[in-house]
Design a protein around this motif. Structure first.
Motif: not given
Lengths: 505, 325, 342
Positions: C54, C58, C159, C163, C239
């Motif tokens: 993640n 990002e 989000p 994810q 996210s």
């Protein structure tokens, strides 16, 4: 037999302010020939070449390509017209591969890089120039200087141009590499490409060129076929361009703090086992063409070349090479050939530049007083021969000659200086300035310090030196007192013309 | 190949010299005009108390900026971790102040010299990139700062110790930090103009290669410049800690200092400028902040305006210096 | 979708020069595995990797943004600002339509990058200093937008969408970022555009001399870096469902370390998107370590600082010379005088 002229220049005139770089030059290049362009520095060779490559526009005169009148207004246009050139500025990209560099030099416009498709052609070009042992995917940064120079030449040939101009192409090449260049030239001219070969090296010109044009003071002196020319005739033609040298009365040298002795000097595996020495008060001139190693020797003595070794004894003390701080401590002061990049602080005033490098001496307990600086600056300004009223002007507003005087003046009258090194002391300086700078150097030498200068210009060597050392391809070929030799001999040794006929001292 | 250089070229650059000077001067006049006009139309701006306020708020930031100026002059741009150093050394000062203000200040100055001197060695001797080194050093110091503050989000001034509180008083209406600023400027300028090391900082900044060839010890000069910066910033840290009595977050020093140095007219390429110019730049930053506050701009907008001003100044300065590497 | 990114990665893997970068990833991954096993109550699983990636999703494009300017021989500090600004604009405008919000954010930042790049190229400026001004401008804008409008309007579905788990270790976000890296890598390596780009980065002066359109490339690169950084910011904000008024220097630390670990030199002309991706993944695993151990900021900041310091020293130009100077000391040298035969 009709010989067509591929490119022709008629009556080219070019002024830079009051300086007449070209005064009505006519020049002609035939198809498939290799044409030498000769002349001492300042003769106008580079300006002529620049008009052909579009870097410079003539004030008067006309260029003809294949018989048609043309104007070449930019390097890009020159390339479009089929003119390629290789000069001292290497334009290879070190972090890219050989094939990428060759591709960048070309004019293809494809989206994909297409390396695989072009690789055979790249291999062919590499073979032609004798670099067949290299892989096209190798990074240019891993190549030696000689290999890079060969690659530059290959790239110029590979562009399918009609005309290729080579400016001092062999300065950094070994004998073997030079043979490869010649082989490539022969192949390419057989296919109809014409080559202009700008060089000082007479032995090469005799080997590879068909005709030669000699220039002097912005004019063409003569154009001759090489074949019918006597070897020594060419030498005489070149040397004959020089004025008579006045005999400078040299007093007996007593020696002084500047006595030095150099042995086993080796630099970068190129300069090998150089040994020479002189007494303080003598001016030692290192004569050598571009790439002969003369400049390297001075830089090594100044501590700027990490890969240098040898034994240097100055004023009785030995010091180790490889560090500018050690050199300075030993009393070695260096005036480099790049006054703008490595020498002067361009946006500072003249006074500041003059005192910049002697602050520790002028200071008491690390504190400098304004009046001491001012006095020192004035004194140095006077010694340099630049008008005192210009004290507060910035250095970059001065002419080249005056800049050089400031650069040299900075090192005068330095209590700790024992050896003054000057690399091309009058580069980019006019005649009057040159005479003044020579006088400066003589005055500096008279104080008993050692002076070594290097120059590619024969007349400067003859005018200024007490002793002359001649460099050729990294070796010190000969060392002679000035009074024991003459211009012709020195020149022929610089260009390594063996057994010059009819030129005994 | 050699090029024949013209004989009488000395006057040729005069024309371009005039042009260069004009560009910077025109820009400076323009900016000054805008600032004054905005000042006029803002209520109650041109009062003595406002200017007093401007002066007082500029003291500490000016001292930090002076420190950064040493780095800039030597050709090493600036530091991106000034705020962290002020934080950490401020905390350390409060921890040590029980030893007496002067010993504590001395220790902090030495610490500042060491922190910056080490960075200077990495940049000067190894040739590491100054921006990256100062960022990395910043995070290391941040780690230390967070460790020192432990579970407490703030370090409070040690109770009952008043020996250092004179550092936050005003004298003649002006804060001690401003008087200190004047003192530091004078000392700093003397250093830069009257000592060998100081003058060599300028030379190295102007043309590093020329300085090296001329036998100047470039590595040593770089370290000295960094140490000078560290001492200034350390002193600012003590003043900050004394003033706010607790140290828990980073101030705006890093970027305010960069703006102050560059707006003041010190060249980002090195070799040109002075501490006095930086003080002037810090005052302009302070003037601008005060004006924006009085006009009700929020902090991000202030940053935006600062950014515009900085951008403009950098562009103008680099334009007028074309030709230098 | 996973195989496409994987295939492109495999093709690029053939370059030996990126081997250290792959090694870094492997080492850090191993470290991550060991620490997680030793520390956690649950055994190491794909979920741990996905969580770490993640961070890659990002910050990865932000690293790519900075990295491409460095490969060109420049340095764009304003990417930190456009990273924050991109996320902020997207969050504020993307309430009803996240795609539109993202698009507007990227377009605005790209416009800024274009203007900045044009000025840098046309006046041949030092980008490191000009972009500090650009950073303050974009940061200020970001804060101004943030303070003046209400909180996050983001659709709550975004989000989790970004994810969600794909193939145990990936997510749409990380795959998307991998794909962009792959495109960048392929473009740099296999097009003539990429070749010219590398030339300009490694030898600016020579490139101009042979007639390459340097100004055009510099301008467009700064536009691209702003666009990529803002896209990264969008992904970050979407996210984490937050917008950063002032990100501080933390993200900058991540990307600079990632880029340097990734093998991009500070002088230009060196480095690949693949290397940068490796660097970013390496840093992501490191962040993962601190996440699973719930390390306090003082420890993590110190480690990050040390890592960046080590990498910066490693990339320092005079490091070899300094190390070499130890062996050159007189006590190590043999006497260099040779006897010359008579």
């Amino acid at each position: 037999m009709v010989t067509e002229s591929v490119i022709r220049a008629e009556g080219i005139v070019k002024h830079y302010g009051p300086v007449k770089a070209l005064q009505g030059v006519s020049f002609e290049l035939r198809k498939g020939e290799v044409h030498a362009l000769l002349g001492h520095n300042g003769a106008g060779k580079s300006t002529l070449v620049k008009t052909l490559t579009g870097s410079v526009q003539p004030d008067e005169g006309q260029l003809f390509l294949d018989g048609e009148a043309v104007t070449i207004s930019s390097p890009h246009e020159a390339q479009l017209n089929g003119i390629s050139w290789v000069d001292q500025e290497l334009t290879l990209i070190p972090n890219l591969s050989i094939e990428d560099n060759i591709a960048l030099g070309g004019m293809e416009k494809t989206f994909l890089a297409q390396r695989k498709q072009h690789r055979p052609r790249v291999r062919q070009l590499l073979d032609q120039i004798g670099l067949g042992h290299l892989s096209p995917t190798q990074e240019v940064g891993t190549l030696s200087i000689g290999e890079r120079q060969l690659l530059e030449i290959t790239r110029a040939f590979g562009r399918n141009s009609k005309i290729v101009i080579l400016d001092e192409p062999t300065a950094t090449l070994s004998d073997f590499e030079i043979e490869r260049v010649f082989a490539a030239i022969r192949e390419v001219t057989a296919e109809g490409v014409s080559v202009i070969y700008v060089s000082h090296r007479l032995e090469e010109i005799i080997q590879i060129c068909d005709r030669a044009t000699i220039m002097r003071d912005g004019q063409v002196v003569t154009t001759q076929e090489i074949a019918g020319l006597d070897k020594s005739g060419l030498v005489n033609l070149m040397v004959g361009q020089l004025p008579e040298f006045a005999e400078v009365a040299s007093s007996a040298k007593e020696g002084g703090s500047g006595d030095f002795e150099i042995t086993n000097l080796t630099i970068n595996d190129f300069v090998r086992d150089v040994a020479f020495g002189a007494k303080g008060g003598e001016i030692f001139g290192l004569a050598g063409q571009l790439g002969s190693g003369a400049s390297l020797i001075l830089r090594a003595l100044a501590g700027l070349e990490p890969k240098s070794s040898g034994r240097v004894v100055l004023s009785g003390k030995q010091f180790r090479l490889g560090s500018t701080l050690r050199a300075r401590k030993a009393g070695v002061y260096f005036v480099s050939n790049d006054r703008k990049g490595e020498g002067l602080f361009l946006s500072y005033t003249n006074s500041k530049n003059l005192t910049a490098t002697r602050l520790p001496i002028l200071a008491k307990a690390s504190i400098v007083s304004r009046s001491v600086l001012k006095k020192s600056a004035q004194q140095l300004m006077q010694l340099s021969g630049v008008d005192i009223s210009r004290r507060k002007m910035t250095v970059d507003s001065l002419s080249g000659g005056n800049q050089q005087k400031i650069f040299i003046g900075r090192n005068l009258n330095h209590p700790k200086m024992k050896l003054l090194l000057l690399d091309e002391p009058t580069r980019g300086v006019d005649v009057k300035g040159r005479a003044e700078i020579h006088q400066l150097i003589r005055e500096a030498s008279a104080s008993g310090i050692g002076v070594i200068f290097s120059s590619t210009e024969l007349d400067e060597i003859m005018e200024l030196s007490d002793t002359i050392g001649i460099m050729h391809k990294g070796k010190l070929v000969n060392v002679e007192a000035r009074s024991n030799t003459n211009a012709a001999k020195v020149f022929s040794e610089m260009v390594r013309e063996l057994e010059p006929e009819g030129m005994k001292a | 190949m050699t090029v024949i250089s013209p004989v009488a070229a000395d006057s040729k650059s005069l024309g371009s010299l005039v042009k260069k000077v004009s560009l910077v001067q025109v820009a400076a006049v323009l900016v000054a005009a805008i600032l004054i006009i905005f000042g006029v139309i803002t209520n109650n701006f041109f009062t003595l108390s406002t200017f007093q306020g401007i002066l007082n708020t500029s003291g500490i930031i000016a001292i930090v900026s002076i420190g950064v100026t040493f780095m800039t002059l030597s050709g090493n741009l600036f530091t991106l971790s000034a705020s962290v150093t002020v934080l950490v050394l401020g905390q350390a000062f409060l921890e040590l102040v029980h030893l007496g203000p002067f010993p504590a200040i001395l220790i902090i100055l030495v610490m500042g010299a060491i922190i910056f001197g080490l960075q200077g060695w990495l940049v000067g001797r190894l040739g590491a990139n100054v921006i990256i080194i100062t960022v990395a050093a910043g995070f290391l110091q941040q780690g230390v700062a967070e460790y020192l503050s432990g579970s407490n989000p703030s370090i409070l001034a040690p109770a009952g110790i008043t020996s250092y509180l004179w550092m936050r008083n005003t004298y003649g209406g002006i804060l001690f930090s401003v008087w200190a600023m004047f003192g530091i400027v004078i000392l700093g300028e003397l250093f830069l103009r009257r000592t060998v090391a100081g003058r060599q900082i300028y030379l190295v900044g102007e043309n590093r290669a020329a300085a090296r060839t001329a036998g100047i010890n470039v590595k040593r000069v770089t370290i000295i410049a960094f140490i000078a910066a560290g001492i200034c910033i350390a002193f600012a840290a003590t003043l900050q800690a004394a003033y706010t009595q607790n140290v828990y977050s980073q101030g705006p020093y890093t970027f305010d200092a960069i703006v102050a140095v560059l707006i003041g007219g010190t060249s980002v390429l090195g070799g040109k400028g002075s501490l006095i110019r930086t003080v002037f730049g810090a005052l302009v930053v302070s003037y601008l902040s005060q004006m924006m506050i009085m006009r009700g701009y929020n902090p991000p907008t202030q940053i935006f305006v600062q950014g515009l001003l900085l951008f403009g100044v950098v562009v103008v300065m680099q334009l007028s210096e074309r030709g230098r590497n | 979708m996973g195989s496409l990114a994987g295939k492109n990665k495999l093709r690029v893997l053939r370059q030996w020069r990126d081997l250290p970068q792959v090694a870094a990833v492997v080492v850090m991954f191993a470290f991550f595995w060991i620490i997680t096993e030793a520390n956690g109550t649950t055994p190491f699983s794909g979920a741990n990797v996905a969580n770490s990636l993640n961070y890659f999703g990002e910050y990865g494009l932000f690293a790519l943004a900075l990295g491409i300017t460095m490969i060109l021989g420049e340095f764009d500090i304003s990417t930190l600002g456009t990273f924050a600004l991109g996320g902020m604009i997207a969050i504020k405008l993307g309430g009803s339509n996240p795609w539109l919000g993202a698009l507007i954010a990227i377009a605005c930042c790209a416009a800024f990058g274009l203007a900045q790049g044009y000025i840098i190229a046309k006046f041949k400026m030092n980008s490191m200093t000009v972009t500090v001004g650009g950073y303050l401008i974009t940061l200020g804008l970001c804060g101004a937008i943030g303070k003046n409008t209400q909180g996050s309007l983001l659709n709550a579905n975004v989000p989790p969408f970004l994810q969600q788990n794909i193939a145990t270790v990936f997510s749409p976000m990380s795959l998307f970022v991998f794909a962009l890296f792959a495109i960048a890598g392929v473009t740099l390596r296999y097009t003539s555009m990429g070749r010219k780009f590398l030339a300009m980065g490694g030898a600016r002066k020579s490139s101009r001399a042979i007639g390459l359109p340097v100004n055009r490339y510099v301008t467009l690169t700064f536009m691209l870096s702003a666009a990529l950084a803002s896209l990264s910011g969008v992904l970050y904000s979407y996210s984490t469902a937050t917008s950063l008024v002032d990100p501080g220097l933390q993200p900058f630390l991540f990307v600079v370390t990632a880029v340097l670990v990734g093998g991009v030199g500070l002088s230009g002309g060196r480095g690949t998107p693949f290397g940068i991706a490796c660097g970013a993944v390496t840093l992501s695993f490191l962040y993962g370590v601190f996440m699973t151990t719930a390390a306090t900021p003082n420890i993590s900041d110190t480690v990050y600082g040390c890592l960046l310091l080590v990498v910066a020293i490693w990339s320092a130009p005079s490091l070899k010379e300094w190390l070499g100077s130890f062996t050159a000391h007189p006590i190590f040298r043999r006497d260099q005088e040779t006897k010359v035969a008579a």
